[in-house]
Motif scaffolding. Structure first.
Motif, short mmCIF file in Angstrom:
data_model
loop_
_atom_site.label_atom_id
_atom_site.label_comp_id
_atom_site.label_asym_id
_atom_site.label_seq_id
_atom_site.Cartn_x
_atom_site.Cartn_y
_atom_site.Cartn_z
N LEU A 77 15.88 18.48 -3.40
CA LEU A 77 14.69 18.72 -2.58
C LEU A 77 13.39 18.15 -3.14
O LEU A 77 12.48 17.82 -2.38
CB LEU A 77 14.55 20.23 -2.33
CG LEU A 77 15.69 20.77 -1.44
CD1 LEU A 77 15.62 22.28 -1.31
CD2 LEU A 77 15.67 20.09 -0.06
N THR A 78 13.32 18.01 -4.46
CA THR A 78 12.08 17.48 -5.05
C THR A 78 11.84 16.06 -4.55
O THR A 78 12.77 15.27 -4.46
CB THR A 78 12.19 17.45 -6.59
OG1 THR A 78 12.71 18.69 -7.02
CG2 THR A 78 10.86 17.16 -7.23
N LYS A 79 10.57 15.78 -4.24
CA LYS A 79 10.23 14.42 -3.78
C LYS A 79 9.82 13.58 -4.99
O LYS A 79 8.78 13.81 -5.59
CB LYS A 79 9.08 14.47 -2.78
CG LYS A 79 9.47 15.14 -1.49
CD LYS A 79 8.33 15.07 -0.48
CE LYS A 79 8.63 15.92 0.72
NZ LYS A 79 8.52 17.38 0.43
N PHE A 80 10.68 12.65 -5.36
CA PHE A 80 10.37 11.74 -6.46
C PHE A 80 9.87 10.43 -5.87
O PHE A 80 10.43 9.93 -4.89
CB PHE A 80 11.62 11.45 -7.29
CG PHE A 80 12.22 12.67 -7.93
CD1 PHE A 80 11.60 13.28 -9.02
CD2 PHE A 80 13.39 13.22 -7.43
CE1 PHE A 80 12.16 14.41 -9.60
CE2 PHE A 80 13.95 14.36 -8.01
CZ PHE A 80 13.32 14.95 -9.10
N GLU B 99 0.83 -1.21 0.00
CA GLU B 99 0.00 0.00 0.00
C GLU B 99 0.87 1.26 0.00
O GLU B 99 0.37 2.36 -0.14
CB GLU B 99 -0.95 -0.02 1.22
CG GLU B 99 -0.31 0.15 2.59
CD GLU B 99 0.51 -1.06 3.10
OE1 GLU B 99 0.51 -2.11 2.42
OE2 GLU B 99 1.17 -0.93 4.14
N ASP B 100 2.17 1.07 0.12
CA ASP B 100 3.10 2.20 0.23
C ASP B 100 3.74 2.57 -1.10
O ASP B 100 3.64 1.83 -2.05
CB ASP B 100 4.24 1.81 1.18
CG ASP B 100 4.06 2.46 2.53
OD1 ASP B 100 3.08 3.19 2.70
OD2 ASP B 100 4.95 2.24 3.37
N LYS B 101 4.51 3.66 -1.08
CA LYS B 101 5.21 4.10 -2.29
C LYS B 101 6.68 3.70 -2.20
O LYS B 101 7.17 3.34 -1.13
CB LYS B 101 5.17 5.62 -2.38
CG LYS B 101 3.79 6.17 -2.50
CD LYS B 101 3.84 7.68 -2.35
CE LYS B 101 2.45 8.26 -2.55
NZ LYS B 101 2.21 9.45 -1.82
N THR B 102 7.39 3.85 -3.32
CA THR B 102 8.84 3.73 -3.32
C THR B 102 9.39 5.14 -3.49
O THR B 102 9.03 5.81 -4.46
CB THR B 102 9.32 2.84 -4.48
OG1 THR B 102 8.74 1.54 -4.33
CG2 THR B 102 10.83 2.72 -4.52
N TYR B 103 10.21 5.59 -2.55
CA TYR B 103 10.77 6.94 -2.65
C TYR B 103 12.12 6.89 -3.34
O TYR B 103 12.95 6.03 -3.04
CB TYR B 103 10.89 7.57 -1.25
CG TYR B 103 9.53 7.75 -0.65
CD1 TYR B 103 8.76 8.86 -0.98
CD2 TYR B 103 8.99 6.78 0.19
CE1 TYR B 103 7.48 9.00 -0.49
CE2 TYR B 103 7.70 6.92 0.69
CZ TYR B 103 6.95 8.03 0.35
OH TYR B 103 5.67 8.17 0.83
N ILE B 104 12.30 7.80 -4.27
CA ILE B 104 13.54 7.83 -5.04
C ILE B 104 14.38 9.00 -4.51
O ILE B 104 14.03 10.16 -4.72
CB ILE B 104 13.25 8.03 -6.55
CG1 ILE B 104 12.29 6.92 -7.05
CG2 ILE B 104 14.54 8.08 -7.36
CD1 ILE B 104 11.73 7.17 -8.45
#
Ligand code: RET
Ligand code: FE2
Length: 566
Positions: free
Chosen positions: A296-299, A279-284
């Motif tokens: 700073l951008t949240k990918f 249910e979660d995301k993968t943060y890059i």
């Protein structure tokens, strides 16, 4: 399958000359040094998972068209303790072990609890790392073991924690052109802040003209990234670098620290403390090497499980990175020995196949771009990065190829533009759905392995060349460039091949990397293990490699000389 996965392998201490058919290029001089699990039972006890097995180092020393093979168990503290007790006494990834059954388990458990995280294993079974002039066997805990690359002897035990605050570190470091090592580890609950720590180990250290100083004592923290969740940092197995950036994926495959702290007392393995949160995301995370800070951008992208990064590079203001991605964590499930040793076809099903995917991340944000617009304007990829908010971008990958793992590249192209991926390919054929996946709790498309090969995938033309043979299981293919090579694929591929056919000897395969035709094979009459990772040491002292005997062998030979014959 038991032949390949479950059976304990014997060491080959004396260098054994291989039978070479075909012709090994005369320029190929050096040692292919590799690591992987070789022992899966000790006395009456057995490990649960293939990644638990005791590290067996092996090497192929190549020169003058000849090949010599040898293998030796890593004499880790873990190995020694197990052998002495004649049972498994140190916990591994999928097996929790209890050191002394006579002592009160609870008092031991409390002493573990008071430290929150117990002392981990030094069974370094995954890879080999070069540090300056030294070589280390590596795993994913805080320990690495120095080894002699010629004799395969085990030397010092190094605790990363003495130099940088990490409890875990990857077994897949990167190297820059000067040989400096870049790696990433997790610092668990250090002063209450769980974080990922990127650290550097210099290739050489010279202090006041003194040489031979240990580079490890000069490790430095390069930068750190706070974990999203203090008590459940992500699991990761590798990371990516470009000339100016570092790529770190914080995937929703996470370790539960509280579960880990009580695993021993509950009698469950470390593996059971890892879970995929679909249910979660993968943060890059993209770290700028010049500022040593994350951009700073949240990918982010969809939930996935990644073990191996293939390569990454910058192109026209974008960062491209290629990975082998899964849709869930079923790979770890597959490698439980109970699954591997039974009917492999029936049991080795994956609910998602490994897929080579390309991601593209914009390095400069177009302030005027509308929400929802694609920020990637490259003609070379269909990967997209959709602007959601001023500082938030959703990345959608391009699917390049399905069914490959253990990727390698020509390392001269690491962090730079490149074209070829060399890998092991396992074709997973879809099989009719029989039920509900235990992992995902939903009807699942199932895949079973039908064919194993070595593949050269061309990212530019999206075409591939393959090598395969009946009953053969290829290992990770290692690329070695021809001296003075200009083309990216001008060189050879080395891979240690084991076979499920007892009549067929294992061999070192030598392929022409351009055409993928077989140049030679060097067969050895030993029971070789299926290994994980390793490296090629060029120009290693060939004669020494052929003859060098370990200290133990020399002692044994000396004993033979003095011992009276009976
Ligand atoms: C012992 C131990 C670990 C070991 C993990 C291993 C040994 C992973 C191997 C992964 C491989 C080989 C992946 C291939 O793609 C953890 C979970 C890091 C943390 C707890 C202690
Ligand atoms: Fe790996």
């Amino acid at each position: 399958m038991d032949i390949i996965f479950g059976r304990n392998k014997k060491e080959q201490l004396e260098p054994l000359r291989a039978r070479v058919t075909g012709r090994i290029p005369a320029w190929l001089q050096g040692t292919l040094l590799r690591n992987g699990p070789g022992m899966h039972t000790v006395g009456e006890t057995r490990y649960n998972h293939w990644f638990d097995g005791l590290a067996l180092l092996h090497s192929f020393t190549i020169g003058d068209g000849e090949v010599y093979y040898r293998s030796k168990y890593l004499r880790s503290d873990t190995y020694n303790a197990n052998i002495e007790a004649n049972r498994i006494v140190v916990s591994e990834f999928g097996t929790m072990a209890y050191p002394d059954p006579c002592k009160n388990i609870f008092s031991k458990a409390f002493s573990y609890l008071s430290h929150t995280i117990p002392d981990f294993t030094d069974n370094c079974l995954i890879n080999i790392m070069k540090c300056g002039e030294d070589f280390y066997a590596t795993t994913e805990t805080n320990y690495i073991r120095k080894i002699n690359p010629q004799t395969l002897e085990t030397l010092e035990k190094v605790d990363y924690r003495k130099h940088v605050a990490v409890n875990l570190a990857t077994s897949h470091p990167h190297y820059d052109d000067a040989g400096n090592v870049l790696n990433i580890g997790t610092s668990i609950v250090d002063k209450g802040k769980t974080k990922y720590v990127i650290f550097k180990i210099p290739a050489t250290v010279s202090e006041g003209g003194k040489k031979g100083l240990s580079p490890l004592k000069h490790m430095e923290v390069f930068c750190s990234i706070a974990s999203r969740a203090l008590l459940s940092p992500s699991y990761y197995h590798s990371f990516g670098v470009t000339e100016s950036y570092i790529v770190f994926l914080e995937q929703p495959f996470r370790m539960d620290i509280l579960k880990m702290a009580t695993a021993y007392i509950r009698g469950v393995s470390w593996a059971s403390c890892l879970a995929f949160h679909r249910e979660d995301k993968t943060y890059i995370h993209i770290i700028d090497q010049r500022t040593r800070k994350p951009v700073l951008t949240k990918f982010y992208t969809d939930p996935m499980v990644v073990f191996h990064h293939v390569n990454a590079y910058e192109e026209d203001g974008c960062l491209l990175f290629d990975i082998i991605a899964y849709e869930d964590s079923s790979l770890y499930q597959l490698f439980y020995l109970a699954n591997l040793n039974k009917d492999f076809e029936e049991n080795s099903r994956l609910t998602s196949v490994p897929a080579l995917k390309r991601f593209a991340v914009p390095l400069r944000m177009d302030k005027n771009a509308e929400a929802g617009s694609n920020l990637i304007k490259l003609s070379s990829t269909t990967a997209r990065a959709l602007k959601e908010k001023e500082d938030q971008v959703y990345c959608q990958p391009e699917l390049l190829y399905e069914g490959l793992e253990l990727p390698r590249i020509n390392y001269a192209h690491n962090g730079k533009r490149y074209r070829y991926v060399f890998a092991a390919e396992v074709q997973w054929s879809p099989i009719p759905t029989k039920g509900i996946s235990m992992l995902s709790n939903r009807p699942f498309p199932c895949f079973s392995p039908s064919d194993a090969q070595i593949i050269k995938y061309d990212i530019l033309t999206k075409s591939s060349l393959k090598w395969g043979e009946a009953h053969c299981w290829p290992a990770e293919p290692v690329f070695v460039p021809t001296p003075g090579a200009e083309d990216e694929d001008h060189g050879i591929i080395l891979s240690a091949i084991v076979s499920t056919d007892p009549q067929k000897l294992p061999f070192l395969l030598v392929l022409d990397a351009k055409t993928f035709t077989e140049l030679a094979r060097a067969s050895v009459d030993v029971e070789m293990h299926l290994d994980l990772h390793g490296l090629f040491i060029p120009g290693a002292d060939w004669d020494a490699g052929k003859q060098a005997h370990s200290r133990e062998e020399r002692d044994r030979a000396a004993e033979r000389r003095v011992a009276p014959r009976t």
